[in-house]
Design a protein around this motif. Structure first.
Motif, short mmCIF file in Angstrom:
data_model
loop_
_atom_site.label_atom_id
_atom_site.label_comp_id
_atom_site.label_asym_id
_atom_site.label_seq_id
_atom_site.Cartn_x
_atom_site.Cartn_y
_atom_site.Cartn_z
N ARG A 161 0.85 -1.19 0.00
CA ARG A 161 0.00 0.00 0.00
C ARG A 161 0.89 1.24 0.00
NH1 ARG A 161 -4.46 -1.49 4.42
NH2 ARG A 161 -3.07 -3.30 4.58
N ASP A 162 0.70 2.07 -1.00
CA ASP A 162 1.57 3.24 -1.17
C ASP A 162 0.95 4.48 -0.52
OD1 ASP A 162 3.12 5.34 -1.87
OD2 ASP A 162 3.25 4.86 -4.00
N TYR A 163 1.25 4.67 0.76
CA TYR A 163 0.80 5.89 1.44
C TYR A 163 1.85 7.00 1.31
CZ TYR A 163 -2.59 2.82 3.75
OH TYR A 163 -3.59 1.92 4.02
N ASN B 261 0.05 8.56 -1.82
CA ASN B 261 -1.34 8.77 -1.42
C ASN B 261 -1.43 8.81 0.10
OD1 ASN B 261 -2.25 8.07 -4.30
ND2 ASN B 261 -1.23 6.17 -3.63
N ALA B 262 -1.15 10.00 0.63
CA ALA B 262 -1.12 10.13 2.09
C ALA B 262 -2.47 9.77 2.70
CB ALA B 262 -0.75 11.56 2.48
N LYS B 263 -2.45 9.30 3.95
CA LYS B 263 -3.70 9.10 4.69
C LYS B 263 -4.28 10.48 5.01
CE LYS B 263 -2.70 4.63 6.84
NZ LYS B 263 -2.76 3.82 8.08
N TYR C 243 -0.30 11.28 7.17
CA TYR C 243 0.68 10.19 7.31
C TYR C 243 1.15 9.66 5.97
CZ TYR C 243 2.41 5.48 8.37
OH TYR C 243 3.18 4.34 8.45
N ARG C 244 2.46 9.54 5.81
CA ARG C 244 3.04 8.96 4.59
C ARG C 244 4.03 7.84 4.93
NH1 ARG C 244 2.01 12.27 -0.01
NH2 ARG C 244 1.15 14.25 0.70
N TYR D 177 5.33 3.74 2.91
CA TYR D 177 4.99 2.65 1.98
C TYR D 177 4.88 1.38 2.82
CZ TYR D 177 4.79 0.33 -2.55
OH TYR D 177 4.36 -0.37 -3.67
N GLN E 97 7.45 -1.10 6.91
CA GLN E 97 7.10 0.27 6.52
C GLN E 97 8.35 0.96 6.00
OE1 GLN E 97 5.51 2.01 10.11
NE2 GLN E 97 3.60 0.84 9.99
#
Lengths: 192, 192, 192, 192
Positions: A103-105, A108-110, A114-115, A117, A139
């Motif tokens: 999941r690529d945060y 695409n931040a939460k 929050y960022r 991977y 993470q």
């Protein structure tokens, strides 16, 4: 439930993954290459935190190993945003565990700002009575993202895990600025 | 030849094997079982010692990784002679490396009196450019056998690696007594 | 000059200081207090880097232990700017070393934008032939300051230790924003 | 009683002493000297074991830190009997702790056959609220004495801490032979 026994394979997974990923950094250094890995940390989720999740999410104790993917957690910090993806690539090429989910945060931040991977893996641990597959979460984030996450976690913890709305908003805006900062670093570096 | 680079996969192999075998001991303890593993040590052969072997055995530098099986070495010490074989069994059942060769110098001591169970394995290390298979030697012995080997090594080293004949003879007889001692321990234990 | 011997007391100093300062963090946690220490790193200056300084600064090899104060270096990272001063206070109260000098580059940044609190100490190491006093430098900084310093160091290193002027300027402005970011964190936290 | 808090200074003492004594070995090696220290271990007494002593010896919980001298315990193993006394000498010369008591069970074995040199020290730990003096016990013994002690401890533990009389007798005779073995090693070495 004997928690000490329960944690053994998770502790072992975290210890092995830390040693393996730190070893990569060492290899880059000996080769005179710049390492995408800056540092590595790891932890096993605490019993208190698992018990809280069991109650909040109505989990079944017998299914914990399946329902909680981050009992074993390892974090890889990079200097640059682009290095996050070099690390992800490195992880994909390894043959000592299976990647189950990504999941690529980072891109695409939460909503909180929050960022990171996130990669869920299935890691085989050799127990004395045979192999056991353990879920673990890796993470990957920049050291700057890690600063924000550390501070957000600390402030949230002090407010009983629920931040006041205005504080949450300010933290989100700090996360956004943090990411812009990271991107400017990448630009400076690319302009070399 | 860049020795620092050469040693990277061997250092990594030793680090991972130590962490894995020590983890087993931890698991036995949490299960309230008696661990056949008392303690674990490891070392990478020194450059000086490899260079000395290259000369003495006329080895080809490009074939070192094949011709020297003990560049990466790990030692597992047990309390009791019978635990040596429990550890060997544990190693055979693991799926994270291949056993290439076993030599039982516990029951068939070397002429010097040396006793240990030797296992040569092929261990897959994940490097950043892919998997690399590394040869490693695991020696399994009782803590008493380890005492003798430590002292013999120290005295031999002080005599330029060649013991005077009478000293060698006395050490062999100390090794024999040492093994009888170990066997009496096993008898006392079995009589429980 | 035997460098391996030269480094022994410095390696020992770094190892002891890391273990001691990490122990403080552990103590805060067991007491349920928030620790001003987030994490601790340490390193001994490399031989190459010392030799480069000897040439550049015309140092005398026999006076290295006096003229170079940062051969042994330890870094303490904090979450918040105000915690830097809590750590400095902690260090001042210890009775296991003497503080020789303090320089506050947190409130008075270097022209490059660099921020950190530097403390030079004299640390007594017990060698086998008696006590030896070793100079060591402890740097205290926030995790955000550490991010900037890590990136600046990396980019400078890649440019042969001399940053192009425009890149240096951009990095200084990133350092300033970084510090504003840190201060906003402190405000949010104080408003709790 | 908060045991986790109680153990903090003892854990810290053991960690620091291990790092310090292992550092000495490293120093001997870099100097090309033979180290009297072969290896070092350490442990903090378990809560269960302390509670058992409180009951058996009618101890007062508030006086534990004074009445139990071995809550923090460190063990130094040597190759040769004569090295035990070199280590004792090294410990006497250190200025980072005070020796309170010495007991020579090497030359004067306990009735069980147990041999070791015991030193009780007062070690100053720097806590975040100031210095705390902690009692700790350092045991110095040969690796051969350590083998016997390990086995005796294991067999005793399996018999609920009370060995059957004939087994105890056989172990005592194994201890005596062990010591003769150690002395013959010293003779062979002296004859060099």
């Amino acid at each position: 439930m004997n928690w000490d026994q329960f944690f053994v394979p998770y502790e072992q997974t975290v210890t092995e993954l830390k040693v393996k990923l730190r070893g990569l950094r060492e290899q880059y250094e000996q080769d005179g290459e710049n390492s995408p890995i800056e540092f590595v940390t790891g932890r096993v989720k605490s019993q208190a935190s698992i018990e809280e999740k069991i109650i909040r999410r109505h989990l079944d104790e017998s299914r914990l190993a399946l329902d909680l993917q981050d009992i074993a957690g390892v974090r890889v910090m990079t200097k640059y945003v682009e290095d996050v993806y070099r690390v992800v690539e490195l992880l994909r090429e390894r043959s000592d565990f299976q990647i189950l989910e990504e999941r690529d945060y980072v891109m695409n931040a939460k909503p909180s700002g929050y960022r990171s991977y996130h990669i869920v893996i299935e890691y085989p641990v050799q127990m004395y009575h045979g192999e056991k597959k353990v879920l673990a979460e890796i993470q990957v984030r920049t050291i700057a993202m890690n600063v924000w996450a550390t501070i957000e976690h600390d402030l949230r913890y002090k407010h009983g895990n629920e931040l006041p709305a205005d504080m949450a908003e300010q933290l989100t805006s700090l996360a956004d600025e943090n990411f812009e900062w990271d991107q400017r670093v990448s630009e400076i570096r690319a302009a070399e």
